[in-house]
Design a protein around this motif. Structure first.
Motif, PDB file in Angstrom:
ATOM      1  N   UNK A 160       0.776  -1.258  -0.169  1.00 36.46           N
ATOM      2  CA  UNK A 160      -0.073   0.018   0.032  1.00 36.46           C
ATOM      3  C   UNK A 160       0.802   1.218   0.073  1.00 36.46           C
ATOM      4  N   UNK A 161       0.506   1.975  -0.889  1.00 39.33           N
ATOM      5  CA  UNK A 161       1.471   3.423  -0.916  1.00 39.33           C
ATOM      6  C   UNK A 161       0.652   4.681  -0.656  1.00 39.33           C
ATOM      7  N   UNK A 162       1.184   5.355   0.046  1.00 39.23           N
ATOM      8  CA  UNK A 162       0.884   6.763   0.458  1.00 39.23           C
ATOM      9  C   UNK A 162       1.368   8.000  -0.155  1.00 39.23           C
ATOM     10  N   UNK A 163       0.609   9.117  -0.463  1.00 37.05           N
ATOM     11  CA  UNK A 163       1.257  10.063  -0.953  1.00 37.05           C
ATOM     12  C   UNK A 163       1.998  10.792   0.266  1.00 37.05           C
ATOM     13  N   UNK A 164       3.158  11.660  -0.324  1.00 37.57           N
ATOM     14  CA  UNK A 164       3.973  11.949   0.809  1.00 37.57           C
ATOM     15  C   UNK A 164       3.313  13.317   1.710  1.00 37.57           C
ATOM     16  N   UNK A 165       3.600  13.572   2.793  1.00 37.07           N
ATOM     17  CA  UNK A 165       2.939  14.393   3.651  1.00 37.07           C
ATOM     18  C   UNK A 165       2.846  15.803   3.001  1.00 37.07           C
ATOM     19  N   UNK A 166       2.072  16.580   3.512  1.00 35.65           N
ATOM     20  CA  UNK A 166       1.814  18.080   2.960  1.00 35.65           C
ATOM     21  C   UNK A 166       3.222  18.655   3.120  1.00 35.65           C
ATOM     22  N   UNK A 167       3.429  19.487   1.849  1.00 40.74           N
ATOM     23  CA  UNK A 167       4.861  20.122   1.695  1.00 40.74           C
ATOM     24  C   UNK A 167       4.891  21.237   2.629  1.00 40.74           C
ATOM     25  N   UNK A 168       5.124  21.322   3.729  1.00 44.19           N
ATOM     26  CA  UNK A 168       5.299  22.072   4.686  1.00 44.19           C
ATOM     27  C   UNK A 168       5.953  21.832   6.079  1.00 44.19           C
ATOM     28  N   UNK A 169       6.872  22.565   6.356  1.00 42.91           N
ATOM     29  CA  UNK A 169       7.743  22.428   7.750  1.00 42.91           C
ATOM     30  C   UNK A 169       6.704  21.826   8.805  1.00 42.91           C
ATOM     31  N   UNK A 170       5.686  22.169   8.857  1.00 41.27           N
ATOM     32  CA  UNK A 170       4.878  21.531   9.882  1.00 41.27           C
ATOM     33  C   UNK A 170       4.963  20.133   9.774  1.00 41.27           C
ATOM     34  N   UNK A 171       4.922  19.486   8.669  1.00 35.59           N
ATOM     35  CA  UNK A 171       4.974  18.058   8.527  1.00 35.59           C
ATOM     36  C   UNK A 171       6.282  17.760   7.963  1.00 35.59           C
ATOM     37  N   UNK A 172       7.433  18.306   8.534  1.00 24.61           N
ATOM     38  CA  UNK A 172       8.566  17.841   8.021  1.00 24.61           C
ATOM     39  C   UNK A 172       9.082  16.338   8.064  1.00 24.61           C
ATOM     40  N   UNK A 173       9.261  15.666   7.126  1.00 24.34           N
ATOM     41  CA  UNK A 173       9.427  14.281   7.157  1.00 24.34           C
ATOM     42  C   UNK A 173      10.822  13.781   6.304  1.00 24.34           C
TER      43      UNK A 173
END
Length: 285
Positions: A160-173
């Motif tokens: 199962x593949x997920x989209x990368x997290x929102x492109x903001x430092x709040x969700x820096x991954x």
């Protein structure tokens, strides 16, 4: 069902260079402007992969991404044919040009966070590409990385593949560079350690002062939710902000784990004794 470990390495791309793009990575900054040898680096990487294969490990390789990333340069206003875009960027935005040439996708520890089927709610292997928002040259990778992972692990019955997290430092991954999985035996449920450098929402969490903490608690929690991990499977540990300020930009620089072994520096984690006690209690289940 047979369970086994597979190791993936990234192949060094032909535009590999030392541009010093990674603030907070002391080695990157200290080697800035040195001459690079992409061909020799790629051969060294292949020899390392061959050595692991010869030792009996299942070994995979991820191809380099296309560089320069002309889409990045066009998104920031440069126009014309490819040559014109590069010439304009070289004259007016040399830092962006260097970012567009970066071969940093070779570092597969930053490709994604992966949870094996034994840990997840639906019994599938889960993948979430890292968004890598903290660095421009890395932030251009996740979409292609996700596409590569979908192509390699294509059977929806098992993956199962997920989209990368929102492109903001709040969700820096930053992916697996801040993630370790421990277990007694492959195929059995294990413990997934998510290491974060700061909290985006809780100002009381002490953050580093000199260099940025690239992984947030909120990102780690989001990945655990996406992967269907329960509270007995995922544990969230703060990296010592003091060592981040010394240039330890990812947890895998100072700690590593596999199966029932966690090998780490005594200063790796914040509130060391409490962290190790929590780990020990969880792993004794």
């Amino acid at each position: 069902m047979k369970h086994f470990e597979v190791n993936f390495d990234g192949l060094v791309g032909p535009t590999h260079n030392y541009a010093g793009l990674s603030f907070g990575n002391v080695a990157s900054l200290s080697n800035a402007q040195n001459a690079s040898n992409p061909k020799e680096a790629a051969k060294q990487g292949l020899l390392k992969m061959k050595a692991l294969h010869d030792l009996g490990l299942t070994q995979g390789v991820l191809a380099p991404q296309q560089r320069p990333d002309l889409n990045l340069l066009r998104r920031i206003g440069f126009t014309g044919n490819d040559s014109q875009v590069l010439q304009q960027a070289a004259k007016n935005a040399p830092d962006a040009l260097l970012a567009s040439y970066s071969a940093s996708s070779m570092w597969t520890a930053n490709a994604a966070t992966v949870s094996p089927s034994a840990d997840t709610e639906n019994g599938k292997v889960h993948f979430t590409p890292a968004n890598l928002t903290n660095k421009l040259h890395r932030s251009i990778e996740p979409q292609v990385t996700g596409n590569i992972l979908k192509a390699v692990f294509s059977d929806s019955k098992y993956f199962e593949h997920h989209q990368h997290l929102p492109e903001n430092d709040y969700y820096g991954d930053e992916g697996a560079a801040n993630h370790t999985r421990l277990c007694s035996n492959y195929g059995e449920a294990g413990l997934e350690l998510f290491v974060y450098g700061r909290s985006a929402a809780d100002a009381s969490v002490i953050a580093p002062k000199k260099f940025p903490a690239r992984q947030t608690l909120e990102a780690s929690q989001a990945v655990a939710r996406l992967h269907g991990l329960d509270q007995d499977t995922a544990i969230f540990i703060q990296q010592n902000p003091g060592v981040i300020d010394q240039g330890v930009f990812h947890n895998d620089v100072i700690a590593v784990g596999n199966q029932n072994v966690l090998f780490y520096h005594q200063q790796a984690f914040f509130k060391h004794s409490a962290t190790t006690s929590a780990y020990s209690a969880a792993f004794r289940r």
